[in-house]
Design an enzyme around this catalytic site. Structure first.
Site, mmCIF file in Angstrom:
data_model
loop_
_atom_site.group_PDB
_atom_site.id
_atom_site.type_symbol
_atom_site.label_atom_id
_atom_site.label_comp_id
_atom_site.label_asym_id
_atom_site.label_seq_id
_atom_site.Cartn_x
_atom_site.Cartn_y
_atom_site.Cartn_z
ATOM 1 N N GLU A 223 0.792 -1.234 0.000
ATOM 2 C CA GLU A 223 0.000 0.000 0.000
ATOM 3 C C GLU A 223 0.826 1.286 0.000
ATOM 4 O O GLU A 223 0.746 2.101 0.934
ATOM 5 C CB GLU A 223 -0.973 -0.014 1.182
ATOM 6 C CG GLU A 223 -1.993 -1.147 1.071
ATOM 7 C CD GLU A 223 -3.031 -1.139 2.176
ATOM 8 O OE1 GLU A 223 -2.817 -0.488 3.209
ATOM 9 O OE2 GLU A 223 -4.080 -1.800 2.001
ATOM 10 N N GLU B 243 -5.696 -8.016 -0.734
ATOM 11 C CA GLU B 243 -6.417 -7.868 0.531
ATOM 12 C C GLU B 243 -7.879 -7.542 0.248
ATOM 13 O O GLU B 243 -8.175 -6.726 -0.625
ATOM 14 C CB GLU B 243 -5.844 -6.738 1.402
ATOM 15 C CG GLU B 243 -4.455 -6.980 1.948
ATOM 16 C CD GLU B 243 -4.008 -5.848 2.887
ATOM 17 O OE1 GLU B 243 -4.878 -5.064 3.341
ATOM 18 O OE2 GLU B 243 -2.800 -5.755 3.146
#
Length: 353
Positions: A176, A293
């Site tokens: 991320e 995710e």
């Protein structure tokens, strides 16, 4: 204590893992004119991505400043159970930056490397593929120029350390990227990291995603080099007020408590439209896609969680997107560690009977 089969599973890990980055070949930094072009089509990359077809994240353990700080410690029996119920891989979030020196050569603590080896070994012994993920390098995202060399230095050690490991170990460059790690910077940094890793791992599968927390709608600004052994990733937690209601680390999330997801036509279409962006990008650039995710926090009502999780999983699979649920045994968890049992509803939303 390390598994007696660790050496066999990982093959040979030696003191080469601590070679200083300064002793390694120079990595090209001429990345001023990056341009995204379709990669040569690679059946191999797609085949390798499907090894990750049904994965689960081992969250809240090695991604904590110290394993156990967030209540989760990985045990061998967890990996055995994960394999037994039908998962094909685990993603292992790791906070490498908390276990490496701050000065060049940024040496990773050997004891921490041993612990990572142990978890990876347990995964391989269970027949699982394993993603070694670089997680929570907050200093890099806040101050990219100050921490780039350290990030690359740590990756240099990881790369050498696993260079003789089987192809069932995948690398993920950074979880991320966000904040001041802009798309322009990130595209240059990831290209340098891939160059570095390729020195010792010419055929290792490498995973990388876009900025803004691996957002699907930022894939259009992700530039990957013309390397056929890359997998693009994105994360999905929408609607955010549903998936993160009551999450203590999200300001104001208690106000979202009671938000439901009923699986209406409009709700499903919104999700399908989001996924189509990732699917179309993958087709345009010949890249396999990995949903690294997705999950809904435990304070959402259970039926909404099951509906949403099932539909995300089905949507990914219908588009040939491999996936990894967030996560195994904490706030989003599909496994109750106190009762030592699976939460059957969530498990079967992911692995149907």
């Amino acid at each position: 204590m390390k598994s007696k089969n660790a050496a066999r599973a990982i093959l040979v890990f030696t003191v080469l893992s601590l070679i200083a980055p300064g002793c390694r070949k120079n990595v090209s930094t001429d990345r001023k004119n990056l341009k995204n072009e379709p990669a040569p089509s690679s059946l191999y990359a797609n085949k390798m991505n499907q090894r990750l077809a049904r994965s689960v994240n081992l969250g809240n353990a090695l991604e904590a400043p110290n394993e156990g700080d967030w209540g989760m410690i990985i045990r061998k029996e967890y990996l055995d159970s994960i394999a037994a119920v039908g998962f094909t891989a685990v993603r292992i979030p790791i906070k490498w930056s908390a276990h490496a020196s701050k000065q060049n050569p940024f040496t990773v603590n050997p004891a921490f490397f041993n612990r990572v080896d142990e978890v990876v070994s347990w995964s391989l012994e269970a027949g699982l593929n394993a993603i070694v993920d670089f997680h929570h390098y907050d200093e890099l995202t806040a101050n990219p120029s100050e921490h780039k060399d350290r990030w690359l230095g740590i990756w240099g050690q990881i790369s050498v350390h696993f260079k003789n490991a089987p192809d069932s170990i995948f690398f993920e460059l950074l979880n991320e990227p966000h904040d001041k790690l802009t798309s322009d910077l990130w595209n240059r940094y990831l290209a340098e990291a891939i160059d570095l890793i390729r020195q010792d791992n010419p055929t290792r599968m490498i995973i990388s995603g876009p900025v803004n927390w691996n957002a699907f709608d930022q894939l259009n600004v992700l530039v990957l080099p013309p390397d056929t052994m890359l997998i693009a990733t994105f994360h999905y937690y929408l609607p955010f007020h549903f998936t993160h209601q009551g999450a203590g680390w999200v300001d104001g999330s208690d106000a979202w408590l009671g938000t439901t997801w009923s699986g209406t036509d409009n709700e499903k279409k919104a999700l399908e439209d989001d996924f189509s962006i990732a699917v179309n990008w993958g087709k345009t650039y010949n890249r396999p896609i990995f949903l690294g995710e997705f999950g809904a926090y435990s304070k959402a009502d259970s039926l909404s969680r099951l509906r949403w999780t099932t539909f995300v999983r089905e949507t990914a699979e219908s588009a040939n997107i491999a996936w990894a649920y967030w996560e195994f045994g904490a706030g989003f968890g599909i496994y109750d560690r106190e009762q030592n049992r699976w939460r059957d509803g969530l498990l079967h939303a992911l692995i149907p009977l």
